[in-house]
Design an enzyme around this catalytic site. Structure first.
Site, PDB file in Angstrom:
ATOM      1  N   ASP A   1       0.845  -1.099   0.239  1.00  0.00           N
ATOM      2  CA  ASP A   1       0.058   0.034   0.009  1.00  0.00           C
ATOM      3  C   ASP A   1       1.120   1.234  -0.026  1.00  0.00           C
ATOM      4  O   ASP A   1       1.400   1.636  -1.147  1.00  0.00           O
ATOM      5  CB  ASP A   1      -0.837  -0.113   1.213  1.00  0.00           C
ATOM      6  CG  ASP A   1      -1.876   0.955   1.465  1.00  0.00           C
ATOM      7  OD1 ASP A   1      -2.358   1.706   0.386  1.00  0.00           O
ATOM      8  OD2 ASP A   1      -2.432   1.439   2.437  1.00  0.00           O
TER       9      ASP A   1
ATOM     10  N   ASP B   1      -8.018  -8.429   5.040  1.00  0.00           N
ATOM     11  CA  ASP B   1      -9.354  -8.432   6.042  1.00  0.00           C
ATOM     12  C   ASP B   1      -9.632  -7.024   6.119  1.00  0.00           C
ATOM     13  O   ASP B   1      -8.857  -5.954   6.074  1.00  0.00           O
ATOM     14  CB  ASP B   1      -8.653  -8.629   7.563  1.00  0.00           C
ATOM     15  CG  ASP B   1      -7.903  -7.835   8.124  1.00  0.00           C
ATOM     16  OD1 ASP B   1      -6.660  -7.731   7.312  1.00  0.00           O
ATOM     17  OD2 ASP B   1      -7.854  -7.297   9.078  1.00  0.00           O
TER      18      ASP B   1
HETATM   19  P1  IMP Z   1       1.844  -0.563   3.630  1.00  0.00           P
HETATM   20  O1  IMP Z   1       2.884  -0.901   4.957  1.00  0.00           O
HETATM   21  O2  IMP Z   1       1.155   0.776   3.708  1.00  0.00           O
HETATM   22  O3  IMP Z   1       2.495  -1.059   2.397  1.00  0.00           O
HETATM   23  O4  IMP Z   1       0.664  -1.584   4.388  1.00  0.00           O
HETATM   24  C1  IMP Z   1       0.586  -2.805   3.791  1.00  0.00           C
HETATM   25  C2  IMP Z   1      -0.447  -3.668   4.986  1.00  0.00           C
HETATM   26  O5  IMP Z   1      -1.653  -2.753   5.040  1.00  0.00           O
HETATM   27  C3  IMP Z   1      -0.873  -4.768   4.164  1.00  0.00           C
HETATM   28  O6  IMP Z   1      -0.011  -5.897   4.686  1.00  0.00           O
HETATM   29  C4  IMP Z   1      -2.357  -4.881   4.747  1.00  0.00           C
HETATM   30  O7  IMP Z   1      -2.383  -5.589   6.006  1.00  0.00           O
HETATM   31  C5  IMP Z   1      -2.705  -3.562   4.947  1.00  0.00           C
HETATM   32  N1  IMP Z   1      -3.656  -3.122   3.998  1.00  0.00           N
HETATM   33  C6  IMP Z   1      -3.461  -1.960   3.069  1.00  0.00           C
HETATM   34  N2  IMP Z   1      -4.350  -1.741   2.065  1.00  0.00           N
HETATM   35  C7  IMP Z   1      -5.038  -2.680   2.304  1.00  0.00           C
HETATM   36  C8  IMP Z   1      -6.540  -3.074   1.725  1.00  0.00           C
HETATM   37  O8  IMP Z   1      -6.990  -2.350   0.823  1.00  0.00           O
HETATM   38  N3  IMP Z   1      -6.945  -3.952   2.456  1.00  0.00           N
HETATM   39  C9  IMP Z   1      -6.819  -4.784   3.487  1.00  0.00           C
HETATM   40  N4  IMP Z   1      -5.646  -4.814   4.134  1.00  0.00           N
HETATM   41  C10 IMP Z   1      -4.869  -3.528   3.573  1.00  0.00           C
END
Ligand code: IMP
Ligand code: MG
Length: 178
Positions: free
Chosen positions: A107, A163
């Site tokens: 994300d 989730d």
């Molecule tokens: P990052 O550290 O911002 O890249 O976030 C990654 C984590 O956020 C993922 O491993 C998910 O657990 C959670 N996440 C981000 N976007 C989503 C989504 O659209 N649906 C569900 N979980 C999400």
């Protein structure tokens, strides 16, 4: 797969169906089989979200491969660097190993940008990233996946391991917030 579903008052609509998901994952598995021919890579899945994707991807591999899982704990740091991420359960010896990190979604990229240096510290021969999803327009950290099943727009998704407050991981298809 034409039903809307509701979780905690939020409505989700069908987005990517299970057949398309499986088709795309077998393409990635084929690519990994070619790229790692003659090697024995170690997949490291990041819990909880990646366990479904990791299982399907792993079953698509015909090369000799191992799999392990870690859970990441983030602490609110008091330093300017903010959150510190530590892997729980990474008891594998990574020295000289070809590591493939398996994630459900990149994300902002924050999670992986914190975790990857920890992997490099353990002396692997190489490190690549396989992710089920990326949201390119949400990316804020310098993280690039080597294998991506689907690039999606910046909307919340549910199912196939992902989730909403703990619910929805068991849904075989991917849904998107309406
Ligand atoms: P990052 O550290 O911002 O890249 O976030 C990654 C984590 O956020 C993922 O491993 C998910 O657990 C959670 N996440 C981000 N976007 C989503 C989504 O659209 N649906 C569900 N979980 C999400
Ligand atoms: Mg996750």
């Amino acid at each position: 797969m034409n039903q809307e579903i509701t979780v905690f008052g939020k409505t989700f609509v069908p987005f990517i169906d299970r057949h398309k998901i499986q088709q795309r994952i077998s393409e990635i598995a084929t690519q990994i089989n070619q790229d790692y021919e003659g090697e024995e890579p170690l997949l490291i899945g990041i819990l909880n979200g990646s366990f479904i994707f990791a299982a399907d991807l792993f079953r698509g591999l015909t090369i000799n491969a191992s799999i392990s899982f870690v859970k990441l704990a983030s602490y609110k740091g008091t330093t300017s660097t903010g959150n510190v991420v530590t892997a729980i359960g990474l008891d594998e010896n990574l020295q000289g190993r070809h590591v493939i990190i398996v994630e459900d979604i990149i994300d902002t990229g924050k999670t992986l940008s914190a975790f990857i240096p920890e992997i490099y510290q353990r002396g692997p021969a190489s490190v690549k990233i396989a992710t089920f999803l990326t949201k390119p327009s949400a990316l804020k950290y310098d993280v690039k996946a080597d294998y991506t099943a689907f690039e999606i727009e910046n909307k919340f998704v549910l199912g196939y391991g992902l989730d909403y407050d703990g619910i929805g991981r068991n849904i075989p298809d991917l849904y998107q917030l309406k």
